[in-house]
Design a protein around this motif. Structure first.
Motif, PDB file in Angstrom:
ATOM      1  N   ALA A 151      31.156 111.833  12.587  1.00 43.74           N
ATOM      2  CA  ALA A 151      30.257 110.896  11.669  1.00 43.74           C
ATOM      3  C   ALA A 151      30.486 109.485  11.820  1.00 43.74           C
ATOM      4  O   ALA A 151      29.796 108.897  11.421  1.00 43.74           O
ATOM      5  CB  ALA A 151      30.575 111.360  10.128  1.00 43.74           C
ATOM      6  N   GLY A 152      31.391 108.820  12.820  1.00 40.79           N
ATOM      7  CA  GLY A 152      31.347 107.660  13.042  1.00 40.79           C
ATOM      8  C   GLY A 152      31.621 106.712  11.714  1.00 40.79           C
ATOM      9  O   GLY A 152      32.623 107.182  11.119  1.00 40.79           O
ATOM     10  N   LYS A 153      30.944 105.829  11.418  1.00 35.70           N
ATOM     11  CA  LYS A 153      31.325 104.815  10.429  1.00 35.70           C
ATOM     12  C   LYS A 153      30.685 105.252   9.110  1.00 35.70           C
ATOM     13  O   LYS A 153      31.054 104.731   7.977  1.00 35.70           O
ATOM     14  CB  LYS A 153      30.738 103.315  10.653  1.00 35.70           C
ATOM     15  CG  LYS A 153      31.318 102.675  11.913  1.00 35.70           C
ATOM     16  CD  LYS A 153      30.884 101.429  11.962  1.00 35.70           C
ATOM     17  CE  LYS A 153      31.365 100.921  13.105  1.00 35.70           C
ATOM     18  NZ  LYS A 153      30.885  99.362  13.458  1.00 35.70           N
ATOM     19  N   ALA A 154      29.945 106.627   9.082  1.00 35.07           N
ATOM     20  CA  ALA A 154      29.496 106.840   7.974  1.00 35.07           C
ATOM     21  C   ALA A 154      30.544 107.219   6.934  1.00 35.07           C
ATOM     22  O   ALA A 154      31.355 107.940   7.196  1.00 35.07           O
ATOM     23  CB  ALA A 154      28.399 108.140   8.096  1.00 35.07           C
ATOM     24  N   ASP A 155      30.003 107.269   5.423  1.00 33.09           N
ATOM     25  CA  ASP A 155      31.022 107.765   4.538  1.00 33.09           C
ATOM     26  C   ASP A 155      30.761 109.107   4.301  1.00 33.09           C
ATOM     27  O   ASP A 155      29.676 109.835   3.765  1.00 33.09           O
ATOM     28  CB  ASP A 155      30.893 106.846   3.216  1.00 33.09           C
ATOM     29  CG  ASP A 155      31.624 107.252   2.055  1.00 33.09           C
ATOM     30  OD1 ASP A 155      32.894 108.146   2.436  1.00 33.09           O
ATOM     31  OD2 ASP A 155      31.383 107.139   0.888  1.00 33.09           O
ATOM     32  N   VAL A 156      31.712 109.877   4.675  1.00 31.92           N
ATOM     33  CA  VAL A 156      31.502 111.704   4.638  1.00 31.92           C
ATOM     34  C   VAL A 156      31.874 112.281   3.213  1.00 31.92           C
ATOM     35  O   VAL A 156      33.058 112.050   2.848  1.00 31.92           O
ATOM     36  CB  VAL A 156      31.896 112.127   5.584  1.00 31.92           C
ATOM     37  CG1 VAL A 156      31.530 113.848   5.867  1.00 31.92           C
ATOM     38  CG2 VAL A 156      31.571 111.818   7.073  1.00 31.92           C
ATOM     39  N   THR A 157      31.075 112.942   2.521  1.00 33.71           N
ATOM     40  CA  THR A 157      31.518 113.988   1.402  1.00 33.71           C
ATOM     41  C   THR A 157      30.783 115.280   1.708  1.00 33.71           C
ATOM     42  O   THR A 157      30.206 115.559   2.698  1.00 33.71           O
ATOM     43  CB  THR A 157      30.927 113.226   0.140  1.00 33.71           C
ATOM     44  OG1 THR A 157      29.387 113.537   0.515  1.00 33.71           O
ATOM     45  CG2 THR A 157      31.242 112.010  -0.162  1.00 33.71           C
ATOM     46  N   ILE A 158      31.643 116.329   1.271  1.00 33.38           N
ATOM     47  CA  ILE A 158      31.543 117.625   1.219  1.00 33.38           C
ATOM     48  C   ILE A 158      31.153 118.269  -0.054  1.00 33.38           C
ATOM     49  O   ILE A 158      31.723 118.009  -1.136  1.00 33.38           O
ATOM     50  CB  ILE A 158      32.921 118.376   1.776  1.00 33.38           C
ATOM     51  CG1 ILE A 158      33.340 117.719   3.388  1.00 33.38           C
ATOM     52  CG2 ILE A 158      32.712 119.840   2.162  1.00 33.38           C
ATOM     53  CD1 ILE A 158      32.672 117.867   4.383  1.00 33.38           C
ATOM     54  N   ASP A 159      30.145 118.932  -0.082  1.00 36.73           N
ATOM     55  CA  ASP A 159      29.790 119.717  -1.414  1.00 36.73           C
ATOM     56  C   ASP A 159      29.264 121.112  -0.946  1.00 36.73           C
ATOM     57  O   ASP A 159      28.410 121.416  -0.542  1.00 36.73           O
ATOM     58  CB  ASP A 159      28.765 118.765  -2.117  1.00 36.73           C
ATOM     59  CG  ASP A 159      28.416 119.465  -3.339  1.00 36.73           C
ATOM     60  OD1 ASP A 159      29.009 120.666  -3.619  1.00 36.73           O
ATOM     61  OD2 ASP A 159      27.873 118.900  -4.184  1.00 36.73           O
ATOM     62  N   LEU A 160      30.108 122.115  -1.046  1.00 37.55           N
ATOM     63  CA  LEU A 160      30.316 123.547  -0.640  1.00 37.55           C
ATOM     64  C   LEU A 160      29.097 124.058  -1.462  1.00 37.55           C
ATOM     65  O   LEU A 160      28.686 125.337  -1.418  1.00 37.55           O
ATOM     66  CB  LEU A 160      31.363 124.353  -0.552  1.00 37.55           C
ATOM     67  CG  LEU A 160      32.429 123.420   0.612  1.00 37.55           C
ATOM     68  CD1 LEU A 160      33.413 124.530   0.739  1.00 37.55           C
ATOM     69  CD2 LEU A 160      31.478 123.328   1.886  1.00 37.55           C
ATOM     70  N   ALA A 161      28.708 123.542  -2.643  1.00 34.04           N
ATOM     71  CA  ALA A 161      27.743 124.241  -3.612  1.00 34.04           C
ATOM     72  C   ALA A 161      26.321 123.464  -3.460  1.00 34.04           C
ATOM     73  O   ALA A 161      25.345 124.066  -4.182  1.00 34.04           O
ATOM     74  CB  ALA A 161      28.084 124.016  -5.122  1.00 34.04           C
ATOM     75  N   ASP A 162      26.345 122.511  -2.758  1.00 33.39           N
ATOM     76  CA  ASP A 162      24.744 121.658  -2.562  1.00 33.39           C
ATOM     77  C   ASP A 162      23.953 122.667  -1.597  1.00 33.39           C
ATOM     78  O   ASP A 162      24.049 122.173  -0.243  1.00 33.39           O
ATOM     79  CB  ASP A 162      25.167 120.249  -2.080  1.00 33.39           C
ATOM     80  CG  ASP A 162      24.093 119.424  -1.970  1.00 33.39           C
ATOM     81  OD1 ASP A 162      22.955 120.030  -2.373  1.00 33.39           O
ATOM     82  OD2 ASP A 162      23.939 118.451  -1.454  1.00 33.39           O
ATOM     83  N   LEU A 163      23.391 123.603  -2.075  1.00 35.03           N
ATOM     84  CA  LEU A 163      22.527 124.555  -0.775  1.00 35.03           C
ATOM     85  C   LEU A 163      21.315 124.253  -1.125  1.00 35.03           C
ATOM     86  O   LEU A 163      20.362 125.159  -1.071  1.00 35.03           O
ATOM     87  CB  LEU A 163      23.123 125.925  -1.442  1.00 35.03           C
ATOM     88  CG  LEU A 163      24.472 126.209  -1.535  1.00 35.03           C
ATOM     89  CD1 LEU A 163      24.683 127.457  -2.319  1.00 35.03           C
ATOM     90  CD2 LEU A 163      25.000 126.409  -0.020  1.00 35.03           C
ATOM     91  N   GLY A 164      20.647 122.934  -0.811  1.00 36.98           N
ATOM     92  CA  GLY A 164      19.377 122.687  -0.864  1.00 36.98           C
ATOM     93  C   GLY A 164      18.733 123.212   0.464  1.00 36.98           C
ATOM     94  O   GLY A 164      19.083 122.961   1.486  1.00 36.98           O
ATOM     95  N   GLY A 165      17.804 123.965   0.329  1.00 44.44           N
ATOM     96  CA  GLY A 165      17.100 124.687   1.446  1.00 44.44           C
ATOM     97  C   GLY A 165      17.761 125.952   2.012  1.00 44.44           C
ATOM     98  O   GLY A 165      17.733 126.318   3.249  1.00 44.44           O
TER      99      GLY A 165
END
Length: 405
Positions: free
Chosen positions: A272-286
């Motif tokens: 992801a390089g310089k991007a601030d990464v977050t994980i959300d295993l319930a964010d199931l859009g699409g």
């Protein structure tokens, strides 16, 4: 009573006809707007820069039609896209047609049915789409969608390239602060495959998980296998930084699909390089549309995701040829609103005339990339987009440039 009811309805109908006829003919529908010169130039310059960047990665430009039969347009997209699509009857065939609300399925159709290649194919696109409802409070119903897709490679390498391309697109637009939310539909799919009771509630589980509605999940999962129930109840809590992946490995069952999904997410976090990464295993859009990793990109100044992407391997099946696929798209109009107002372009003012030497000079300047604006006889120039800082004047029989001010 019936008489008075008819009178009231007649009054309402008459008022409505009068109201509609009194509306100014320049009024546009809600969430539909013209794009004026300064904004249009900003959008177009951004579009050209992004497409040129896609070209450097080897993506080929395609231009799908604005409308087509709904059976093709909505293939594999789910009920949500059906509700967002304007429909009309084709007067030539009598069949129902739809105005595209998203171009991804159209590009998948082009890959599967028209190009019909066996090799890896990279395609990109840009064009207006029309939606029955806006995606946000101030969003337009006519987004200008731009995106890129890779077909024919099932490995994570394609997902990584699309992620890199999406991040480079925002960097190209001038955004240095980007947050990337990652998810993977494989986690929920693995849990559903392990429990027949959960499979029957797939749609309702998807809705409850997206809303992080734990009370509803507690009621729904009461009859599920204990392992499945515990995993579904903990999914809404599995969000945060990359450490979430380690916590997920500890609390979720060691199913093959879950292990594979978490491994893939860990690799993408590292890329992801310089991007601030977050994980959300319930964010199931699409969720109904996607088949693997999913990501959403956020930038300061906009509460909604500015770009979304992910893997969707099954869409091509409806066109008779399943192909691994992954891609991303964004709305250029929404992205451009976050950018500063574009400065005025420097231009050259020239008089109107039929002098051959003047025409040759103007042609030469334009071929060199200069903007030359000729004054029409008896008229003044009043253009917000250009700043005439030089002028063509005739001196000693020659047309020369002089600085203004």
């Amino acid at each position: 009573m019936l008489f008075w009811q008819c009178i009231v309805e007649l009054f309402h109908f008459t008022f409505l006809i009068h109201f509609v006829s009194a509306m100014p003919n320049w009024l546009l529908p809600e969430n539909i707007a013209d794009v004026l010169p300064s904004e249009a130039r900003k959008i177009e310059e951004l579009r050209r820069a992004i497409l040129d960047n896609f070209h450097l990665y080897g993506y080929e430009l395609v231009m799908p039609p604005m409308l087509e039969y709904v059976e093709s347009l909505l293939a594999g997209t789910g009920a949500d896209m059906d509700l967002r699509t304007f429909k009309l009857i084709d007067q030539l065939s009598g069949r129902t047609m739809g105005i595209r609300a998203d171009m991804t399925t159209q590009v998948a159709r082009i890959d599967a049915h028209l190009l019909n290649r066996n090799s890896v194919t990279r395609l990109c696109y840009s064009g207006s789409v029309l939606q029955t409802r806006p995606n946000g409070l101030h969003a337009t119903r006519e987004p200008l969608q731009i995106g890129a897709e890779i077909y024919g490679h099932a490995g994570l390498e394609a997902d990584a390239e699309i992620q890199e391309l999406a991040l480079s697109t925002l960097s190209l637009a001038g955004f240095s602060q980007v947050r990337m939310d990652l998810c993977h539909v494989g986690v929920l799919r693995a849990l559903l495959e392990s429990d027949p009771n959960a499979q029957r509630d797939e749609a309702a589980l998807y809705t409850a998980l997206r809303a992080k509605d734990v009370p509803t999940l507690e009621v729904m999962t009461a009859v599920y296998a204990p392992v499945t129930r515990a995993a579904l109840l903990v999914l809404p809590t599995l969000y945060g930084n990359a450490d979430v992946l380690q916590r997920a490995r500890a609390v979720l069952p060691a199913l093959t699909g879950i292990t594979k999904a978490l491994d893939e997410l860990a690799i993408l976090v590292g890329l992801a390089g310089k991007a601030d990464v977050t994980i959300d295993l319930a964010d199931l859009g699409g969720y109904q549309y996607e088949s693997g990793t999913m990501f959403a990109l956020y930038v300061p100044g906009l509460p909604n995701a500015v770009a979304r992407g992910g893997r969707y391997d099954h869409v091509g099946e409806t066109f008779g040829r399943a192909r691994p696929a992954t891609g991303f798209s964004l709305d250029l109009r929404e992205l451009s609103r976050l950018l500063p107002v574009a400065g005025r372009k420097c231009a050259i003012h020239a008089p109107w005339g039929r002098d051959a030497a003047l025409k040759e000079k103007i042609i030469a300047l334009r071929q060199a990339g200069e903007i030359v604006i000729q004054s029409l006889p008896g008229s003044e120039n009043d253009q917000d987009e250009f700043e005439c800082d030089r002028v063509l004047v005739l001196e000693n029989g020659n047309w020369i440039l002089k600085n203004l001010g």
